[in-house]
Design a protein around this motif. Structure first.
Motif, PDB file in Angstrom:
ATOM      1  N   THR A 194       0.826  -1.203   0.000  1.00 39.34           N
ATOM      2  CA  THR A 194       0.000   0.000   0.000  1.00 39.34           C
ATOM      3  C   THR A 194       0.864   1.258   0.000  1.00 39.34           C
ATOM      4  O   THR A 194       0.578   2.230  -0.707  1.00 39.34           O
ATOM      5  CB  THR A 194      -0.932   0.005   1.229  1.00 39.34           C
ATOM      6  OG1 THR A 194      -1.771  -1.152   1.175  1.00 39.34           O
ATOM      7  CG2 THR A 194      -1.804   1.249   1.244  1.00 39.34           C
ATOM      8  N   ALA A 195       1.960   1.238   0.790  1.00 41.33           N
ATOM      9  CA  ALA A 195       2.851   2.397   0.845  1.00 41.33           C
ATOM     10  C   ALA A 195       3.532   2.646  -0.497  1.00 41.33           C
ATOM     11  O   ALA A 195       3.633   3.787  -0.964  1.00 41.33           O
ATOM     12  CB  ALA A 195       3.897   2.194   1.937  1.00 41.33           C
ATOM     13  N   VAL A 196       4.016   1.582  -1.138  1.00 39.78           N
ATOM     14  CA  VAL A 196       4.691   1.734  -2.428  1.00 39.78           C
ATOM     15  C   VAL A 196       3.704   2.218  -3.483  1.00 39.78           C
ATOM     16  O   VAL A 196       4.031   3.098  -4.303  1.00 39.78           O
ATOM     17  CB  VAL A 196       5.356   0.403  -2.852  1.00 39.78           C
ATOM     18  CG1 VAL A 196       5.854   0.495  -4.299  1.00 39.78           C
ATOM     19  CG2 VAL A 196       6.508   0.072  -1.917  1.00 39.78           C
ATOM     20  N   ARG A 197       2.507   1.697  -3.471  1.00 39.17           N
ATOM     21  CA  ARG A 197       1.497   2.161  -4.432  1.00 39.17           C
ATOM     22  C   ARG A 197       1.182   3.638  -4.222  1.00 39.17           C
ATOM     23  O   ARG A 197       0.974   4.387  -5.193  1.00 39.17           O
ATOM     24  CB  ARG A 197       0.217   1.325  -4.288  1.00 39.17           C
ATOM     25  CG  ARG A 197       0.323  -0.073  -4.886  1.00 39.17           C
ATOM     26  CD  ARG A 197      -0.972  -0.836  -4.674  1.00 39.17           C
ATOM     27  NE  ARG A 197      -0.921  -2.147  -5.305  1.00 39.17           N
ATOM     28  CZ  ARG A 197      -1.877  -3.065  -5.179  1.00 39.17           C
ATOM     29  NH1 ARG A 197      -2.944  -2.813  -4.419  1.00 39.17           N
ATOM     30  NH2 ARG A 197      -1.760  -4.230  -5.787  1.00 39.17           N
ATOM     31  N   LEU A 202       2.161   9.193  -6.462  1.00 42.78           N
ATOM     32  CA  LEU A 202       2.697  10.562  -6.405  1.00 42.78           C
ATOM     33  C   LEU A 202       3.781  10.784  -7.454  1.00 42.78           C
ATOM     34  O   LEU A 202       4.348  11.878  -7.521  1.00 42.78           O
ATOM     35  CB  LEU A 202       3.274  10.833  -5.005  1.00 42.78           C
ATOM     36  CG  LEU A 202       2.254  10.900  -3.859  1.00 42.78           C
ATOM     37  CD1 LEU A 202       2.969  11.005  -2.512  1.00 42.78           C
ATOM     38  CD2 LEU A 202       1.303  12.085  -4.044  1.00 42.78           C
ATOM     39  N   GLY A 203       4.080   9.753  -8.239  1.00 47.31           N
ATOM     40  CA  GLY A 203       5.056   9.886  -9.314  1.00 47.31           C
ATOM     41  C   GLY A 203       6.439   9.375  -9.013  1.00 47.31           C
ATOM     42  O   GLY A 203       7.324   9.432  -9.862  1.00 47.31           O
ATOM     43  N   HIS A 204       6.664   8.828  -7.815  1.00 40.23           N
ATOM     44  CA  HIS A 204       7.993   8.355  -7.449  1.00 40.23           C
ATOM     45  C   HIS A 204       8.297   7.008  -8.104  1.00 40.23           C
ATOM     46  O   HIS A 204       7.442   6.121  -8.151  1.00 40.23           O
ATOM     47  CB  HIS A 204       8.112   8.224  -5.927  1.00 40.23           C
ATOM     48  CG  HIS A 204       7.963   9.516  -5.203  1.00 40.23           C
ATOM     49  ND1 HIS A 204       8.980  10.434  -5.085  1.00 40.23           N
ATOM     50  CD2 HIS A 204       6.878  10.069  -4.578  1.00 40.23           C
ATOM     51  CE1 HIS A 204       8.548  11.484  -4.401  1.00 40.23           C
ATOM     52  NE2 HIS A 204       7.281  11.293  -4.085  1.00 40.23           N
ATOM     53  N   ARG A 286       9.903  17.891   0.142  1.00 41.15           N
ATOM     54  CA  ARG A 286      10.264  18.516  -1.132  1.00 41.15           C
ATOM     55  C   ARG A 286      11.420  17.802  -1.825  1.00 41.15           C
ATOM     56  O   ARG A 286      11.407  17.597  -3.042  1.00 41.15           O
ATOM     57  CB  ARG A 286      10.623  19.982  -0.903  1.00 41.15           C
ATOM     58  CG  ARG A 286      10.943  20.727  -2.193  1.00 41.15           C
ATOM     59  CD  ARG A 286      11.079  22.208  -1.939  1.00 41.15           C
ATOM     60  NE  ARG A 286      11.487  22.915  -3.151  1.00 41.15           N
ATOM     61  CZ  ARG A 286      11.638  24.228  -3.222  1.00 41.15           C
ATOM     62  NH1 ARG A 286      11.397  24.985  -2.157  1.00 41.15           N
ATOM     63  NH2 ARG A 286      12.019  24.796  -4.345  1.00 41.15           N
ATOM     64  N   ASP A 287      12.438  17.409  -1.059  1.00 39.26           N
ATOM     65  CA  ASP A 287      13.597  16.726  -1.639  1.00 39.26           C
ATOM     66  C   ASP A 287      13.466  15.203  -1.572  1.00 39.26           C
ATOM     67  O   ASP A 287      13.929  14.496  -2.462  1.00 39.26           O
ATOM     68  CB  ASP A 287      14.879  17.153  -0.920  1.00 39.26           C
ATOM     69  CG  ASP A 287      15.163  18.635  -1.066  1.00 39.26           C
ATOM     70  OD1 ASP A 287      14.748  19.209  -2.089  1.00 39.26           O
ATOM     71  OD2 ASP A 287      15.779  19.211  -0.153  1.00 39.26           O
ATOM     72  N   VAL A 288      12.892  14.708  -0.506  1.00 41.25           N
ATOM     73  CA  VAL A 288      12.720  13.265  -0.357  1.00 41.25           C
ATOM     74  C   VAL A 288      11.449  13.003   0.446  1.00 41.25           C
ATOM     75  O   VAL A 288      11.201  13.644   1.467  1.00 41.25           O
ATOM     76  CB  VAL A 288      13.948  12.619   0.326  1.00 41.25           C
ATOM     77  CG1 VAL A 288      14.162  13.168   1.725  1.00 41.25           C
ATOM     78  CG2 VAL A 288      13.817  11.103   0.363  1.00 41.25           C
ATOM     79  N   SER A 289      10.618  12.095  -0.051  1.00 38.45           N
ATOM     80  CA  SER A 289       9.410  11.683   0.667  1.00 38.45           C
ATOM     81  C   SER A 289       9.746  10.503   1.573  1.00 38.45           C
ATOM     82  O   SER A 289      10.622   9.691   1.261  1.00 38.45           O
ATOM     83  CB  SER A 289       8.311  11.294  -0.321  1.00 38.45           C
ATOM     84  OG  SER A 289       7.836  12.428  -1.025  1.00 38.45           O
ATOM     85  N   PRO A 349       4.641  15.118  -4.130  1.00 40.01           N
ATOM     86  CA  PRO A 349       4.735  14.630  -5.508  1.00 40.01           C
ATOM     87  C   PRO A 349       6.152  14.724  -6.062  1.00 40.01           C
ATOM     88  O   PRO A 349       6.942  15.566  -5.659  1.00 40.01           O
ATOM     89  CB  PRO A 349       3.795  15.568  -6.268  1.00 40.01           C
ATOM     90  CG  PRO A 349       3.785  16.829  -5.456  1.00 40.01           C
ATOM     91  CD  PRO A 349       3.920  16.391  -4.032  1.00 40.01           C
ATOM     92  N   TYR A 350       6.459  13.812  -6.965  1.00 33.55           N
ATOM     93  CA  TYR A 350       7.706  13.888  -7.730  1.00 33.55           C
ATOM     94  C   TYR A 350       7.531  15.001  -8.755  1.00 33.55           C
ATOM     95  O   TYR A 350       6.428  15.202  -9.243  1.00 33.55           O
ATOM     96  CB  TYR A 350       7.934  12.544  -8.429  1.00 33.55           C
ATOM     97  CG  TYR A 350       9.255  12.457  -9.165  1.00 33.55           C
ATOM     98  CD1 TYR A 350      10.362  11.922  -8.551  1.00 33.55           C
ATOM     99  CD2 TYR A 350       9.375  12.909 -10.465  1.00 33.55           C
ATOM    100  CE1 TYR A 350      11.570  11.824  -9.219  1.00 33.55           C
ATOM    101  CE2 TYR A 350      10.583  12.819 -11.132  1.00 33.55           C
ATOM    102  CZ  TYR A 350      11.670  12.285 -10.512  1.00 33.55           C
ATOM    103  OH  TYR A 350      12.873  12.193 -11.169  1.00 33.55           O
ATOM    104  N   PRO A 351       8.563  15.795  -9.154  1.00 34.18           N
ATOM    105  CA  PRO A 351       9.975  15.606  -8.826  1.00 34.18           C
ATOM    106  C   PRO A 351      10.305  16.114  -7.434  1.00 34.18           C
ATOM    107  O   PRO A 351       9.651  16.999  -6.911  1.00 34.18           O
ATOM    108  CB  PRO A 351      10.679  16.446  -9.886  1.00 34.18           C
ATOM    109  CG  PRO A 351       9.704  17.522 -10.204  1.00 34.18           C
ATOM    110  CD  PRO A 351       8.333  16.904 -10.082  1.00 34.18           C
TER     111      PRO A 351
END
Length: 360
Positions: A194-197, A202-204, A286-289, A349-351
């Motif tokens: 669920t976390a990876v999905r 979010l685009g990662h 912003r830099d890393v989720s 969100p990515y980026p």
């Protein structure tokens, strides 16, 4: 009246660890030389472990052993509180031990519980199946909580027992047989998936996993969730200490500046990831989720509050104690409890990071 010899006395006199003595006296694996030495010392000291085995097999002596890796870890504290709550309601005393996630120390504690005729144990295991065989052979009832024994570990650990086995001509490691022991577990697979999905949504794409001892199931769930072939450089493990967790997190951030999200496999690892990101001037999200396995009180106090995979730590301990203390003629089945993704502010969100590579 002379004091009765203990398993520790036998181990010291034979020059081996308590784990080795437990294995020899319960019919487990050992070289002929080691077995002969241990049995000779046990006879010389008039050590009689069979009385404990008969005692456990013939009647309940009462009491519950509870072994966890680290009582300062918030999750294990919650688990212990749940087990203590059920034991208290059942009127059972509890012998509580912290193993430090060290298989050899765990073996010593198992031996001591056998010495005290503690016949029922709830454990977050650190060792492999071989570590637990002496307890099971002696008639101890065991329920694992949170995780299962590791597979294929060296039954002699990394201490003096291992060296003695090598000198005696035994192989240092071999696959351990799975134990037919019930467990109470969280649904790691569903939680990680669920976390990876969520992060993928979010685009990662370059998502890392930071794991620790006993996280094999979570790491495999992560590999399944990201899909083959998984980038193994983005799957990093630490030992149980906070220093190791910080070093692993810091090394991950510095070696892979293209990653944009991290799933931390436990609250100590999540804490390390937050500290390492702060030291490296990486802004969350912003830099890393960041997603952390375990919902602990400080997660909401972070800036921003952490998105977490919540698992019912207290319920795991409570249900495990209930299973082990209520075991009758019918052997209990393994219980899997649900997890929940709680979305807060640590994922964006990515980026993400400036200078990150081209989106995969």
């Amino acid at each position: 009246m002379d004091k009765r010899a203990t398993i520790k006395d036998v181990a010291e006199a034979a020059g081996v660890g308590i784990a080795t003595v437990s294995r020899v006296l319960s019919g487990g694996s050992a070289s002929p030389q080691t077995r002969e030495r241990v049995l000779a010392v046990a006879a010389q000291l008039d050590y009689r472990p069979s009385a404990v085995g008969r005692n456990l097999r013939q009647r309940r002596t009462g009491g519950l052993g509870l072994l966890v890796p680290d009582l300062t870890d918030t999750f294990f504290g919650q688990l212990a509180e749940g087990a203590l709550a059920y034991a208290r309601s059942a009127g059972e005393p509890v012998v509580l031990g912290s193993t430090g996630d060290d298989p050899e120390q765990e073996s010593e504690m198992i031996g001591m519980l056998l010495e005290q005729s503690v016949d029922r144990v709830v454990a977050v295991p650190s060792g492999d199946a071989e570590t637990w065989q002496p307890a099971l052979r002696a008639g101890m009832t065991v329920v694992f909580a949170d995780r299962l024994p590791v597979e294929g570990a060296d039954p002699a650990g990394e201490g003096p027992d291992r060296d003695l086995m090598l000198l005696d001509g035994l192989p240092p490691a071999r696959p351990s047989r799975p134990l037919d022991v019930p467990a109470v577990l969280a649904d790691d697979r569903s939680g990680i998936r669920t976390a990876v999905r969520y992060l993928r949504g979010l685009g990662h794409r370059r998502i890392a996993y930071l794991g620790g001892p006993g996280h094999d199931r979570r790491a495999e769930a992560f590999r399944e969730a990201v899909g083959a072939p998984a980038d193994e450089e983005l799957i990093v493990f630490a030992t149980g200490s906070r220093d190791s967790a910080y070093a692993a997190a810091s090394g991950l951030f510095q070696s892979r500046p293209d990653l944009s999200a991290v799933v931390a496999g436990g609250n100590v690892l999540g804490e390390a990831a937050v500290l390492a990101a702060r030291e490296l001037d990486l802004r969350v999200p912003r830099d890393v989720s960041l997603v952390m396995y375990d919902d602990v009180p400080w997660a909401e106090l972070c800036s921003p509050p952490l998105t977490v995979i919540a698992q019912p730590g207290r319920d795991i301990g409570y249900r495990a104690a209930e299973l082990v203390l209520r075991t009758g003629a019918r052997r209990p089945r393994t219980v899997v409890l649900p997890t929940e993704l709680i979305v807060r502010g640590s994922c964006g969100p990515y980026p993400g990071r400036p200078g990150a590579g081209v989106r995969a």
